[in-house]
Design an enzyme around this catalytic site. Sequence first.
Site, PDB file in Angstrom:
ATOM      1  CB  SER A 102      -4.714  -6.750   4.276  1.00  0.00           C
ATOM      2  OG  SER A 102      -3.842  -5.494   3.921  1.00  0.00           O
ATOM      3  CG  HIS A 106      -1.815  -1.177   1.501  1.00  0.00           C
ATOM      4  ND1 HIS A 106      -1.901  -1.440   2.250  1.00  0.00           N
ATOM      5  CD2 HIS A 106      -2.925  -1.292   0.583  1.00  0.00           C
ATOM      6  CE1 HIS A 106      -2.967  -2.709   1.823  1.00  0.00           C
ATOM      7  NE2 HIS A 106      -3.488  -2.560   1.143  1.00  0.00           N
TER       8      HIS A 106
END
Length: 163
Positions: free
Chosen positions: A130, A18
Amino acid sequence: MRELAICPGTFDPVTYGHLNIIERGMPLFDKIIIAVTKEAIGKNSLFSINERIEMIKESVKQYPKVQVEEFSGLLVDYAKSVKSRVILRGLRALSDFEHEFQMASMNKRLNPEIETFFIMTDEEYFFVSSSAVKEIARFGGSLSQFVPYVVEKRLREKFGKED
Ligand code: ADP
């Protein structure tokens, strides 16, 4: 006109994947708002909205152009409310494509003035997600190459393996 981009997501938790997208977006926009979804449909988040925001804030504190906010409801409505015309997303494997294409097309229908911009992941982060990071944490694997220290620490706390 000053250009503001919104980078939306669940960020459960934020990873170097990210952050790579955010860092590469920084020279292109005057400001980036990381918009963290409060409720993720079909996803049970490990971290609460406040925990997710705290970890992102800590990870981007050196970037004056980047702001972290929570949002709920439709992304295009949120974008409009902060006067942004750009949704910034990262793209990894082919498997991301279908979902991202669908969302970008839907958002375009909902508000044709808002464009979705994609940045291809750096090959280094191609496989970082994630969910993979949570899986590694669950089994006590090494996390430092995938997430900032603040996230690593929180994951260890969640899974009861403090350093
Ligand atoms: P969502 O719940 O909307 O999928 P995520 O928090 O999982 O949100 O991801 C937010 C954005 O970051 C998405 O555009 C996703 O494709 C992108 N992203 C996640 N991991 C990476 C990575 N390793 N490299 C590049 N982009 C990534």
